[in-house]
Design an enzyme around this catalytic site. Structure first.
Site, PDB file in Angstrom:
ATOM      1  N   ASP A 124       2.804   1.706  -5.603  1.00 24.72           N
ATOM      2  CA  ASP A 124       4.194   1.403  -5.281  1.00 24.72           C
ATOM      3  C   ASP A 124       4.769   0.529  -6.389  1.00 24.72           C
ATOM      4  O   ASP A 124       4.065   0.159  -7.341  1.00 24.72           O
ATOM      5  CB  ASP A 124       4.312   0.776  -3.887  1.00 24.72           C
ATOM      6  CG  ASP A 124       3.550  -0.526  -3.746  1.00 24.72           C
ATOM      7  OD1 ASP A 124       3.146  -1.102  -4.777  1.00 24.72           O
ATOM      8  OD2 ASP A 124       3.341  -0.967  -2.611  1.00 24.72           O
ATOM      9  N   ASP A 139       1.696   7.216   3.576  1.00 23.60           N
ATOM     10  CA  ASP A 139       0.705   6.150   3.415  1.00 23.60           C
ATOM     11  C   ASP A 139       1.000   5.107   4.474  1.00 23.60           C
ATOM     12  O   ASP A 139       2.152   4.944   4.896  1.00 23.60           O
ATOM     13  CB  ASP A 139       0.816   5.468   2.041  1.00 23.60           C
ATOM     14  CG  ASP A 139       1.927   4.430   2.033  1.00 23.60           C
ATOM     15  OD1 ASP A 139       3.107   4.834   1.943  1.00 23.60           O
ATOM     16  OD2 ASP A 139       1.635   3.221   2.160  1.00 23.60           O
TER      17      ASP A 139
END
Lengths: 376, 376
Positions: free
Chosen positions: A93, A267
């Site tokens: 991320d 996720d």
């Protein structure tokens, strides 16, 4: 094994998609669930145990890794894959989400965000360019642009401001990423729960052009039905030939609903975190092993599970491990939950291939509603 | 696989003994190190991972298990082996040691000891008879008599009183154990650091007659040389045809010294506890992975180790896991330490067989003295 990042759509069933991402570090069957390896480890799991659950790809958190051990250090040690001994793909991320949820003394400007570490107060700056640099130092295979993610509900004006800032940061991220065909850069759609803002965000990102499209700003406080509505409105606006990733989602029923609405990647820390707190997911829903009803129960979690851990240990033993806060409890329950999540997406993939996702979803939901075994 | 408990002496080298214990649940090569599965789990390890380090037998703690989940509950669930899924031999202690070190409001009488749980204050009584009953409910393969273990230094009068009480409890334990040839009952030698008291204790136990002889009351505060002196004086007094177990010992050099002085069995929480605190044992001694010198060190713990975990992860990664208090750090370091302990006793066994224990001990100690790799 491909030398470049690519995505192929293999089958569709309604809005749902069965696809395949190729990367130089291996293929990812989609819909995919990505376990979260927060700070360079999927908590309480060896890398090979994560792989054995069926995971093709892990997620690493830029915020946590930039603080400890530091991106330059990971790079000097050969990158995140070597560091944690996971040779398959890793998605990272941008760090922005944890800056907003964990860091102290945050200050957001057009340029980026400055903050202090929640661990020791050290000052950092994260800009679109620095986020790309960090993710490149980590040697990530799938990189996220820096964005601003708001909690919901939010004012429309705020959602619009954050979405437009995220778009400008998307542009800068694309320029900073440059030409790196062996890895992917994903843009992130923002816009809260507003269809018009989401549409403008998607259009802006498409005109910049990304290898994949993430959907941010969901599962941030809104009801599940709002998330599902946004997804159903948004995914038709996204390019069919690129993967779509719903960030930070979710529980099994969020994932099934996301798959039905055209999402390819998910996720969430939930399966491992829930495991550490004594909750396990099975085809019959969720079980709280802390509950005294399991204290004397010799039955395993699920005798018919393909996962050996669901068959070998009694509920009484798992209850005991949870109550005594033994590490082995966290190990077993994290493994059971990650296995169930992979079982779910693997079942969905097979159903999409044969055009039977509706049946699969109905029978899966019926078993969840039926619930766990009755008490002894 | 034997139907009864038995011990055979296969070779000797000086005072050191190479032996084999047979039990209905499998054989135990001696000298043996027994990992401690405190409350029904060797902390941070799956049972098969413990077995893969080379362990033939585990230790279970009667005190912890009688509190949680309770001996009657374990029995109703099929015994400790089934409960924790370890089908090989288990040795249980009597509970007395932890009553003295952990429990609250202890009161010791001729009859036994009453105490309150350190967890919730529940009142319990432990007598020689109840300790045998609990260990039988756990379905232990090797049962310990209840004894009174003093810390050292202690007054001779106190050591004598505790030794004589332990002898009377040995007698009651033998009567309570009865005839159970598929398991073993060990008497426990007490007497502190006094040769005469140790001799009387050994003689008293021999005249009662046990399947094995434990050496209690050592590694309780005295210098290592005192422990070694007591062992060297005591083991010749014990029957050569029965196994000898030095309780709660120790670090690698304690174990090597114990083997040289005729001890066959050892147990200690140290390898797993040290692992959870960032310390690892290798053939080059102990490494503190918390130390900043490891922060950027790409080298593994020991490239030439037979244990894959010593070769695959960098010191930098292990340092990171220890510093971030990740469960995987506890998992890996516990595994490395238990593996090294098994490597040590396995090396000693091979050396005794060929009459080369002196050389093995000298080269092992020389490597410990040489120490870990120099910093980068």
């Amino acid at each position: 094994m491909s030398n470049t990042f690519s995505f192929g759509l293999l089958a569709t069933d309604g809005m749902a998609r069965r696809g395949r991402i190729d990367t130089p570090r291996g293929a990812i069957a989609t819909p995919a669930f990505m376990p979260v390896g927060t700070v360079g480890t999927v908590k309480a799991m060896y890398p090979e145990q994560v792989r054995e659950t069926g995971a093709d790809i892990l997620l690493g958190n830029t915020y946590h890794l930039m603080l400890r051990p530091g991106a330059e250090r990971v790079a000097a040690l050969g990158g995140l894959h070597l560091f944690m001994d996971w040779q398959r793909p890793i998605l990272t991320d941008s760090g922005g989400f944890q800056v907003m949820s964990l860091a102290k003394l945050r200050k957001l400007t057009e340029h980026g965000v400055t903050f202090r570490s929640h661990i020791d107060g050290t000052a950092y700056e994260l800009t679109p360019e620095r986020s790309i640099e960090i993710q490149t130092l980590l040697d990530s295979d799938i990189i996220m642009q820096l964005d601003e993610c708001l909690a919901l509900p939010a004012e429309r004006r705020e959602m619009e401001r954050a979405m437009e800032l995220s778009l400008r940061w998307a542009d800068r991220s694309k320029a900073a990423f440059g030409h790196q065909p062996h890895r992917a850069l994903f843009g992130i759609v923002q816009g809260g729960d507003d269809p018009e803002l989401r549409g403008r965000s998607a259009a802006g990102l498409k005109s910049i052009g990304f290898d994949g499209y993430s959907i941010g700003g969901l599962a941030v406080g809104e009801p599940q039905e709002v998330m599902f509505r946004v997804l159903a409105e948004l995914t038709p606006e996204l390019p069919a030939d690129k993967p779509r990733y719903l960030m930070g989602v979710g529980k099994p029923d969020d994932i099934l609903g996301g798959i039905e609405r055209g999402v390819d990647m998910f996720d969430c820390v939930h399966p491992t975190r829930a495991g550490r707190h004594g909750h396990v997911y099975t085809r019959f829903g969720v079980i709280n092993l802390k509950n005294a009803r399991h204290k004397d129960d010799p039955r395993p979690i699920d005798v018919a599970s393909p996962n050996a851990n669901c068959r070998r240990f009694s509920r009484a033993y798992l209850h005991h491990l949870v109550r005594t806060e033994e590490i082995l409890g966290a190990m077993i329950l994290s493994q059971i939950n990650l296995s169930y999540y992979q079982e779910l997406v693997s079942g969905a993939r097979a159903a999409i291939e044969t055009g039977t996702l509706g049946d699969f979803a109905a029978s899966t939901r019926a078993a969840w509603v039926q619930g766990d075994l009755p008490p002894l």
